[in-house]
Design an enzyme around this catalytic site. Sequence first.
Site, PDB file in Angstrom:
ATOM      1  N   GLU A   4       7.953  14.849  17.290  1.00 21.39           N
ATOM      2  CA  GLU A   4       8.366  14.549  15.899  1.00 21.39           C
ATOM      3  C   GLU A   4       7.846  15.640  14.926  1.00 21.39           C
ATOM      4  OE1 GLU A   4       7.377  11.389  13.200  1.00 21.39           O
ATOM      5  OE2 GLU A   4       9.299  11.017  12.895  1.00 21.39           O
TER       6      GLU A   4
ATOM      7  N   GLU B 122       7.500   0.137  12.406  1.00 18.45           N
ATOM      8  CA  GLU B 122       8.550   1.253  12.416  1.00 18.45           C
ATOM      9  C   GLU B 122       7.942   2.762  12.308  1.00 18.45           C
ATOM     10  OE1 GLU B 122      11.654   0.529  12.281  1.00 18.45           O
ATOM     11  OE2 GLU B 122      11.525  -1.844  12.182  1.00 18.45           O
TER      12      GLU B 122
ATOM     13  N   CYS C 191      12.808   9.294   9.412  1.00 19.23           N
ATOM     14  CA  CYS C 191      12.440   9.030  10.865  1.00 19.23           C
ATOM     15  C   CYS C 191      13.595   9.115  11.897  1.00 19.23           C
ATOM     16  CB  CYS C 191      12.008   7.456  10.782  1.00 19.23           C
ATOM     17  SG  CYS C 191      13.225   6.312  10.003  1.00 19.23           S
TER      18      CYS C 191
ATOM     19  N   GLY D 153       5.669   4.223   9.356  1.00 18.81           N
ATOM     20  CA  GLY D 153       4.783   5.373   9.397  1.00 18.81           C
ATOM     21  C   GLY D 153       4.674   6.093  10.718  1.00 18.81           C
ATOM     22  N   SER D 154       3.677   6.931  10.997  1.00 18.16           N
ATOM     23  CA  SER D 154       3.551   7.685  12.259  1.00 18.16           C
ATOM     24  C   SER D 154       3.077   6.892  13.216  1.00 18.16           C
ATOM     25  CB  SER D 154       2.859   8.942  11.907  1.00 18.16           C
ATOM     26  OG  SER D 154       1.238   8.541  11.663  1.00 18.16           O
TER      27      SER D 154
ATOM     28  N   LYS E  51       0.872  -1.179  -0.026  1.00 19.77           N
ATOM     29  CA  LYS E  51      -0.092  -0.035  -0.217  1.00 19.77           C
ATOM     30  C   LYS E  51       0.803   1.238   0.089  1.00 19.77           C
ATOM     31  CE  LYS E  51      -2.517   3.322   1.672  1.00 19.77           C
ATOM     32  NZ  LYS E  51      -1.815   4.543   1.080  1.00 19.77           N
TER      33      LYS E  51
ATOM     34  N   THR F 120      -0.740   6.500  13.419  1.00 14.66           N
ATOM     35  CA  THR F 120      -1.481   5.312  12.418  1.00 14.66           C
ATOM     36  C   THR F 120      -0.922   4.235  12.960  1.00 14.66           C
ATOM     37  OG1 THR F 120      -1.137   7.138  10.591  1.00 14.66           O
ATOM     38  CG2 THR F 120      -1.534   4.841  10.084  1.00 14.66           C
ATOM     39  N   GLY F 121       0.281   3.935  13.686  1.00 10.46           N
ATOM     40  CA  GLY F 121       0.547   2.658  13.927  1.00 10.46           C
ATOM     41  C   GLY F 121      -0.139   2.149  15.226  1.00 10.46           C
TER      42      GLY F 121
END
Length: 482
Positions: free
Chosen positions: A384, A248, A283, A225-226, A173, A229-230
């Site tokens: 972040e 990650e 990151c 991703g962020s 995706k 969202t994780g």
Amino acid sequence: MTQATRMLIGGELVESESGEWIEAINPATEEAIGKFPAGNERDVAKAVAAAEQAWPEWNGIGVAARANALRDFGKAILARADELLEVEVRDTGNTIVPMRGDVKHGVDSINYYAGLAYELKGESIPATPNNLHFTVREPYGVVARIVPFNHPVMFATARTAGALMAGNAVIVKPPETASLSALILSEIAREALPPGVFNIVTGTGAGVGAPLVKHPQVKRIAFIGSVGTGMAIQRMAAETGVKNVTLELGGKNPMIVFPDVDPQAIIASAVAGMNFSWQGQSCGSTSRLLLHESLYDEVVAGLVDRIEAIRVGDPMDEASQMGAINSKGQYDKVLNYIEVAKAQGAKLLAGGHRPVGAGFEKGFWVRPTLFGDVTQDMRIANEEVFGPILSVMKWSTFEQALDIANAVDLGLTASIWTNDIDNALGAARRVQAGYVWINSVGPHYPAMNYGGFKNSGTGREEGLEEMLSYTEQKVLNIALRK
Ligand code: NAD
């Protein structure tokens, strides 16, 4: 403008079931440079069915044949490397010179995992004298790989190779603000790999990512991703099954500088550690520079000069040292953090605004930005940004430096600078981060596991462990009757 417009499901290049499209925007100009299918849960269901059908045969051909197929996939990617690079630079806003490494890194990783084919082995264990006890590894079957916007083609290749080598079929995706390279990858994978082994479904997080995570037949989810969202993915995954989810996520990484180092080396390395060539959108960026008070004035003065000299410009121009922020949403977020930092008392020392002049009338541009006198109570010290903002903080004792370094919820990378072995190893052991550099900053090294402590994630990628994480262990116990 890329000619490729379709995604890959079951070996076919297809439009979305809905017939809807999303425009790809060049962040440097705000012009449309292509379009990609807006997939939805029906496309996801098709891709899962195709992957489910494909993986047993892919697994059944054995490790050597899979390794050969992957190496061929890598060669096919290299054959279109220039095209991938150009599309990727226009779509991400990252500068062209360092982005040349992305396609190469993806292919190196494919070859690395192909080389680990025979490490997909089990163990025999002398548990009892009357039985033979051993383990074998089996693939999960269907693996979802969700990709962020900063290095889309690299993550879609490097970070699927382990899963494929382990005998899984994957569904990628891509990020909705940089999906064009995935369309080219669809064409390449269609030629190079058996149908259904490598699928790409484009679209938004809600339209494609969420249905993929919730699909009951997707038991293994790999996400980059962020943090937000994780966390949502962990919750959503648990709604439909017990799944293996690796994450990650973000970083707010410290670069800790002791008083015994050359200030000039620190100035250069602090800039390098920020990854300004992709606008700080990394990151691993060391976005918190923790300076011993004795070095503070000299290093900060040098940083102002160096950061103000960074050439921001057209990402396709070989001379540009920093490009455009990837999307309007990310651009607004960066500008907002600049305002918040100023309002909370951080001292703006460089940047903090759009560049002016020809070439910058449109596009998501921000000058590289330096804040001094940052203190722990400020948001810029804790959150972040994922943008071109470096925060400098001051410390006086070893304990204070470690307290600041460990004061945030994240723990991805850390960089420690000193010639004193006690300070170096003491700080390295006590810093809460998954990937630590001593007297360097930035590089990822082959076969070295990458991943974060705390909210920076769970699981490790880039090494052997990543490939093995796409397998389940089965224990076999055989009674010896003679
Ligand atoms: P993001 O979380 O917004 O999106 C990442 C991907 O998740 C995109 O493909 C997006 O469409 C998808 N997504 C969004 N909502 C979803 C949902 N509800 N369900 C499933 N998928 C969904 O992150 P981003 O802004 O693209 O990337 C930036 C973040 O990625 C930063 O926090 C950065 O630190 C992190 N990152 C981490 C690493 C690492 O290795 N640790 C590497 C690169 C980037």
